[in-house]
Design an enzyme around this catalytic site. Sequence first.
Site, PDB file in Angstrom:
ATOM      1  CG  HIS A  19      -1.946  -0.992   1.373  1.00 60.06           C
ATOM      2  ND1 HIS A  19      -1.914  -1.978   2.340  1.00 60.06           N
ATOM      3  CD2 HIS A  19      -3.090  -1.199   0.682  1.00 60.06           C
ATOM      4  CE1 HIS A  19      -3.005  -2.735   2.229  1.00 60.06           C
ATOM      5  NE2 HIS A  19      -3.730  -2.288   1.228  1.00 60.06           N
ATOM      6  CE  LYS A  43     -10.662 -10.520   2.253  1.00 63.12           C
ATOM      7  NZ  LYS A  43      -9.257 -10.868   2.013  1.00 63.12           N
ATOM      8  NE  ARG A  94      -2.375  -6.955  -4.612  1.00 61.68           N
ATOM      9  CZ  ARG A  94      -3.232  -7.221  -3.647  1.00 61.68           C
ATOM     10  NH1 ARG A  94      -2.787  -7.627  -2.485  1.00 61.68           N
ATOM     11  NH2 ARG A  94      -4.522  -7.085  -3.833  1.00 61.68           N
ATOM     12  CB  SER A 132      -4.014  -6.875   4.379  1.00 66.20           C
ATOM     13  OG  SER A 132      -3.774  -5.575   3.912  1.00 66.20           O
TER      14      SER A 132
HETATM   15  P1  ADP Z   1      -9.660  -3.919  -0.893  1.00 63.24           P
HETATM   16  O1  ADP Z   1     -10.369  -4.829   0.052  1.00 63.24           O
HETATM   17  O2  ADP Z   1     -10.490  -2.730  -1.326  1.00 63.24           O
HETATM   18  O3  ADP Z   1      -8.996  -4.591  -2.075  1.00 63.24           O
HETATM   19  P2  ADP Z   1      -7.001  -3.587   0.183  1.00 63.24           P
HETATM   20  O4  ADP Z   1      -6.564  -2.810   1.385  1.00 63.24           O
HETATM   21  O5  ADP Z   1      -6.731  -5.042   0.160  1.00 63.24           O
HETATM   22  O6  ADP Z   1      -8.519  -3.255   0.018  1.00 63.24           O
HETATM   23  O7  ADP Z   1      -6.340  -2.954  -1.109  1.00 63.24           O
HETATM   24  C1  ADP Z   1      -6.530  -1.601  -1.431  1.00 63.24           C
HETATM   25  C2  ADP Z   1      -5.851  -1.315  -2.754  1.00 63.24           C
HETATM   26  O8  ADP Z   1      -4.445  -1.456  -2.577  1.00 63.24           O
HETATM   27  C3  ADP Z   1      -6.241  -2.272  -3.888  1.00 63.24           C
HETATM   28  O9  ADP Z   1      -6.266  -1.560  -5.116  1.00 63.24           O
HETATM   29  C4  ADP Z   1      -5.123  -3.273  -3.890  1.00 63.24           C
HETATM   30  O10 ADP Z   1      -4.935  -3.845  -5.177  1.00 63.24           O
HETATM   31  C5  ADP Z   1      -3.945  -2.380  -3.504  1.00 63.24           C
HETATM   32  N1  ADP Z   1      -2.876  -3.167  -2.900  1.00 63.24           N
HETATM   33  C6  ADP Z   1      -2.915  -3.989  -1.847  1.00 63.24           C
HETATM   34  N2  ADP Z   1      -1.713  -4.586  -1.645  1.00 63.24           N
HETATM   35  C7  ADP Z   1      -0.896  -4.106  -2.603  1.00 63.24           C
HETATM   36  C8  ADP Z   1       0.459  -4.353  -2.990  1.00 63.24           C
HETATM   37  N3  ADP Z   1       1.213  -5.242  -2.358  1.00 63.24           N
HETATM   38  N4  ADP Z   1       0.955  -3.669  -4.041  1.00 63.24           N
HETATM   39  C9  ADP Z   1       0.162  -2.807  -4.704  1.00 63.24           C
HETATM   40  N5  ADP Z   1      -1.107  -2.536  -4.439  1.00 63.24           N
HETATM   41  C10 ADP Z   1      -1.646  -3.189  -3.410  1.00 63.24           C
END
Ligand code: ADP
Length: 163
Positions: A19, A43, A94, A132
């Site tokens: 992030h 989730k 990703r 995460s």
């Molecule tokens: P959501 O449940 O909305 O996907 P996340 O917190 O998992 O929420 O992800 C928020 C955004 O950050 C999404 O666009 C996700 O693809 C991006 N993201 C999460 N992890 C990474 C990473 N390792 N590299 C790049 N982008 C990421």
Amino acid sequence: MPIPRAIYPGSFDPITYGHIDIVRRAKKIFSRLVIAIVANPNKEPLFSIAERVRITEEALAEVGICGIEVISYDGLLIDCAKAIGAAAVVRGLRAGSDFDYEFQLALTNRDLDSDIETVLLMTAGRYSFLSSSIVKEVKRYGGDVSSFVPKSVEEALTRKFAG
Ligand code: ADP
């Protein structure tokens, strides 16, 4: 031409270096970036919304990123984007597996408001398999997550799994 404001939405349960990589990239493009954490993700989250906001603020401070506002929202992302005057929604990509979902989300949001564009930013290669969920899984079983999250996040995870 004005440089637009952007909103970076997500669950951030918890924030990872993946992030943070996207935040650094988005900061170079947009005049103002707001991280918007969804209160009720699909989730069941490990951390409450108040915890996720605090952990995100602490992590950004720890890695020396300033000037980013962290808010929470419930309901439609596009309504939150409009309320803060964002012209763009930033999301991270990703591996290819993210693409279908992100494309669907972007087109849905465009349908709801055609003035707000989605900008997908590519992550650094070393974070392309980081999520995460992986961090929680590793930490839950006592693994080392120090290369995935800042120290303050690691400590929050330790406290959560201890209690
Ligand atoms: P959501 O449940 O909305 O996907 P996340 O917190 O998992 O929420 O992800 C928020 C955004 O950050 C999404 O666009 C996700 O693809 C991006 N993201 C999460 N992890 C990474 C990473 N390792 N590299 C790049 N982008 C990421």
